[in-house]
Design an enzyme around this catalytic site. Structure first.
Site, PDB file in Angstrom:
ATOM      1  N   HIS A 110       0.533  -1.063   0.310  1.00 37.16           N
ATOM      2  CA  HIS A 110       0.103   0.095  -0.436  1.00 37.16           C
ATOM      3  C   HIS A 110       0.971   0.962   0.499  1.00 37.16           C
ATOM      4  O   HIS A 110       0.805   2.232  -1.070  1.00 37.16           O
ATOM      5  CB  HIS A 110      -0.680   0.315   0.954  1.00 37.16           C
ATOM      6  CG  HIS A 110      -1.750  -0.990   1.054  1.00 37.16           C
ATOM      7  ND1 HIS A 110      -2.444  -1.932   1.665  1.00 37.16           N
ATOM      8  CD2 HIS A 110      -3.101  -1.224  -0.169  1.00 37.16           C
ATOM      9  CE1 HIS A 110      -3.276  -3.082   1.697  1.00 37.16           C
ATOM     10  NE2 HIS A 110      -3.494  -2.357   0.505  1.00 37.16           N
ATOM     11  N   ASP A 138     -10.748  -2.283   0.245  1.00 34.85           N
ATOM     12  CA  ASP A 138      -9.962  -2.828   1.821  1.00 34.85           C
ATOM     13  C   ASP A 138      -9.621  -1.721   1.880  1.00 34.85           C
ATOM     14  O   ASP A 138      -9.552  -1.286   3.251  1.00 34.85           O
ATOM     15  CB  ASP A 138      -8.711  -3.786   1.087  1.00 34.85           C
ATOM     16  CG  ASP A 138      -7.839  -3.333   0.436  1.00 34.85           C
ATOM     17  OD1 ASP A 138      -6.277  -2.645   0.805  1.00 34.85           O
ATOM     18  OD2 ASP A 138      -8.068  -3.788  -0.566  1.00 34.85           O
ATOM     19  N   GLY A 193     -16.100  -0.756 -12.073  1.00 38.52           N
ATOM     20  CA  GLY A 193     -14.947   0.695 -12.414  1.00 38.52           C
ATOM     21  C   GLY A 193     -15.104   0.666 -14.306  1.00 38.52           C
ATOM     22  O   GLY A 193     -15.180   1.226 -14.305  1.00 38.52           O
ATOM     23  N   ASP A 219      -6.135  -0.703  -8.173  1.00 42.69           N
ATOM     24  CA  ASP A 219      -6.171  -1.695  -7.473  1.00 42.69           C
ATOM     25  C   ASP A 219      -6.743  -3.372  -7.155  1.00 42.69           C
ATOM     26  O   ASP A 219      -7.688  -3.224  -6.504  1.00 42.69           O
ATOM     27  CB  ASP A 219      -5.898  -1.513  -6.094  1.00 42.69           C
ATOM     28  CG  ASP A 219      -5.509  -1.893  -4.417  1.00 42.69           C
ATOM     29  OD1 ASP A 219      -4.901  -2.982  -5.147  1.00 42.69           O
ATOM     30  OD2 ASP A 219      -5.872  -1.749  -3.815  1.00 42.69           O
ATOM     31  N   THR A 239      -8.288  -7.503  -8.310  1.00 39.38           N
ATOM     32  CA  THR A 239      -7.944  -8.356  -7.970  1.00 39.38           C
ATOM     33  C   THR A 239      -7.181  -8.085  -9.823  1.00 39.38           C
ATOM     34  O   THR A 239      -7.887  -8.526 -10.291  1.00 39.38           O
ATOM     35  CB  THR A 239      -9.295  -9.209  -8.248  1.00 39.38           C
ATOM     36  OG1 THR A 239     -10.399  -9.029  -9.035  1.00 39.38           O
ATOM     37  CG2 THR A 239      -9.764  -9.264  -6.310  1.00 39.38           C
ATOM     38  N   ASP A 240      -6.762 -10.457  -9.631  1.00 38.38           N
ATOM     39  CA  ASP A 240      -6.007 -10.233 -10.982  1.00 38.38           C
ATOM     40  C   ASP A 240      -7.394 -11.265 -11.828  1.00 38.38           C
ATOM     41  O   ASP A 240      -6.232 -11.679 -13.037  1.00 38.38           O
ATOM     42  CB  ASP A 240      -4.932 -11.236 -10.972  1.00 38.38           C
ATOM     43  CG  ASP A 240      -3.713 -10.535 -10.405  1.00 38.38           C
ATOM     44  OD1 ASP A 240      -3.780  -9.271  -9.900  1.00 38.38           O
ATOM     45  OD2 ASP A 240      -2.950 -11.647  -9.374  1.00 38.38           O
TER      46      ASP A 240
HETATM   47  N1  SAM Z   1      -3.384  -5.849  -3.318  1.00 38.51           N
HETATM   48  C1  SAM Z   1      -4.366  -6.895  -3.750  1.00 38.51           C
HETATM   49  C2  SAM Z   1      -3.961  -7.337  -4.732  1.00 38.51           C
HETATM   50  O1  SAM Z   1      -2.477  -8.046  -4.511  1.00 38.51           O
HETATM   51  O2  SAM Z   1      -4.229  -7.833  -6.010  1.00 38.51           O
HETATM   52  C3  SAM Z   1      -5.983  -6.387  -4.482  1.00 38.51           C
HETATM   53  C4  SAM Z   1      -6.769  -5.637  -3.708  1.00 38.51           C
HETATM   54  S1  SAM Z   1      -7.803  -4.962  -3.760  1.00 38.51           S
HETATM   55  C5  SAM Z   1      -8.748  -6.099  -2.806  1.00 38.51           C
HETATM   56  C6  SAM Z   1      -8.495  -5.266  -5.013  1.00 38.51           C
HETATM   57  C7  SAM Z   1     -10.724  -5.519  -4.990  1.00 38.51           C
HETATM   58  O3  SAM Z   1     -10.509  -5.459  -6.853  1.00 38.51           O
HETATM   59  C8  SAM Z   1     -11.339  -5.915  -4.841  1.00 38.51           C
HETATM   60  O4  SAM Z   1     -12.244  -4.993  -3.810  1.00 38.51           O
HETATM   61  C9  SAM Z   1     -12.558  -6.400  -6.200  1.00 38.51           C
HETATM   62  O5  SAM Z   1     -13.605  -6.188  -5.662  1.00 38.51           O
HETATM   63  C10 SAM Z   1     -12.360  -5.599  -6.697  1.00 38.51           C
HETATM   64  N2  SAM Z   1     -12.445  -5.368  -8.156  1.00 38.51           N
HETATM   65  C11 SAM Z   1     -12.739  -6.559  -9.340  1.00 38.51           C
HETATM   66  N3  SAM Z   1     -13.043  -6.119 -10.530  1.00 38.51           N
HETATM   67  C12 SAM Z   1     -13.417  -4.526 -10.185  1.00 38.51           C
HETATM   68  C13 SAM Z   1     -14.121  -3.718 -11.042  1.00 38.51           C
HETATM   69  N4  SAM Z   1     -14.958  -5.020 -12.102  1.00 38.51           N
HETATM   70  N5  SAM Z   1     -14.600  -2.753 -10.469  1.00 38.51           N
HETATM   71  C14 SAM Z   1     -14.346  -2.446  -9.322  1.00 38.51           C
HETATM   72  N6  SAM Z   1     -13.601  -2.851  -8.319  1.00 38.51           N
HETATM   73  C15 SAM Z   1     -13.186  -4.463  -8.658  1.00 38.51           C
END
Ligand code: SAM
Length: 337
Positions: A119, A143, A195, A212, A214-215
């Site tokens: 972060h 988060d 997003g 930020d 998810t993958d």
């Molecule tokens: N630190 C993390 C990592 O190592 O990949 C990522 C942190 S964060 C928890 C990832 C966030 O992306 C999740 O809360 C998920 O809900 C969000 N997310 C995934 N797809 C998304 C989208 N299309 N629009 C907005 N948020 C999204």
């Protein structure tokens, strides 16, 4: 009896789908015969066996983090939370070595022990290219960790945070209060939504856009080069995108994605950090801009020091050294510059 069987059938079917979605994905056809046969077979084993088969997740003693070369096993002390939201399976595990960890769809997100590295590096590096007031957009990051670090800078005047999943926000508030501590800051505005849709519909303009995400799964479209073109429409004249890229390795297939995105921006630089709990031990972020020459821009370190920011990992020296990669990766990156 028929009604009782129907009730039981539907109750367990929804539970089973929740579990299977995370393994086989939404594209699977639950209506087909093979699935029905499989389902009836496990139903016929009786309720306790059914739960045993389906609820294996709660019995896992280790969380496995795959790396390019081997798997890391994190011993689990306790399963604190394990629930499928509308979008993804969210798990909170308590561990001896890493404290509490957040896992989404089986993929490690962060640990209490070293979340600050991720972060701090993702927030402070881009912000320090700006001397003026900053309007920031965080996509993902529900988060709250990137928001927490960003709000340590007094020239951040507003943050819009858009996460698709309200459950991630709630889980973070409950299990990770130190990470989600900025949700009551009036400069932070949370939108629950996709997003992509937010970017397509907003009239706002941003100086920094932080991805930020998810993958996998619902973030796939936001990892596509065409999404980065869309971002340009909501960027101010002097602006930066920062993107959580991957743990880059010599043979990383992700380097190809970089070359596609690079074509659309004048400047692109990657920077690296060490995060023990992430598979591979390192993690790479990317900066993209049409107007900020990241490599040559002189940072006003006096301004940074005057902000008296508390950090455990980030420092001006770490900032500068994070752009240095091992020779073999440097050579690969140089080819796409
Ligand atoms: N630190 C993390 C990592 O190592 O990949 C990522 C942190 S964060 C928890 C990832 C966030 O992306 C999740 O809360 C998920 O809900 C969000 N997310 C995934 N797809 C998304 C989208 N299309 N629009 C907005 N948020 C999204």
């Amino acid at each position: 009896y028929i009604n009782l069987i129907d009730d039981e059938y539907n109750k367990n079917l929804n539970f089973l789908k929740t579990k299977l979605d995370t393994i086989i994905g939404d594209s699977f056809d639950y209506e087909n015969d093979a699935f029905n046969e499989f389902y009836l077979h496990i139903l016929s084993k009786g309720e306790s066996n059914f739960n045993k088969i389906i609820d294996n997740d709660y019995k896992k003693k280790y969380h496995v983090i795959p790396t390019y070369n081997y798997d890391l096993q994190v011993p689990i002390k306790e399963h604190l939370y394990n629930k499928k939201s509308e979008y993804q399976l969210i798990s909170v595990l308590d561990t001896d070595k890493l404290g509490k960890v957040l896992v989404i769809d089986g993929d490690f997100q962060f640990s209490e022990k070293d979340e600050h590295i991720y972060h701090e590096m993702m927030a402070h590096v881009p912000i320090n290219y700006f001397e003026n007031n900053i309007n920031k957009l965080i996509i993902g990051g529900g988060d709250g960790g990137i928001a927490r670090e960003s709000l340590k800078h007094n020239n951040i005047i507003k943050i819009d945070l858009v996460d698709i999943d309200k459950e991630v926000v709630e889980v973070s508030k409950k299990y990770f209060p130190k990470i989600s501590s900025s949700y009551d800051n009036p400069k932070l505005e949370l939108t629950i939504g996709d997003g992509m849709k937010f970017v397509e519909s907003t009239n706002n303009k941003y100086d920094i856009i932080s991805l930020d995400l998810t993958d996998y799964n619902q973030s796939d479209d936001l990892r596509n080069p065409s999404f980065y073109k869309k971002l340009k429409k909501i960027m101010t004249e002097k602006s930066l995108i920062v993107w959580n890229f991957t743990n880059i390795e010599e043979d990383s297939p992700f380097i190809d994605i970089l070359s596609k995105i690079k074509n659309d921006f004048k400047y692109m630089e990657c920077y690296n950090t060490t995060i023990q709990s992430f598979g591979g031990g390192t993690y790479t972020f990317c900066l993209l801009s049409d107007t900020i020459d990241i490599k040559n821009k002189k940072i006003d370190w006096n301004l940074y020091k005057s902000k008296n920011i508390e950090s455990k990992y980030y420092s001006p020296k770490i900032h500068l050294s994070s752009f240095i990669f091992p020779k073999s990766i440097e050579d690969k990156l140089a080819k796409i510059h």
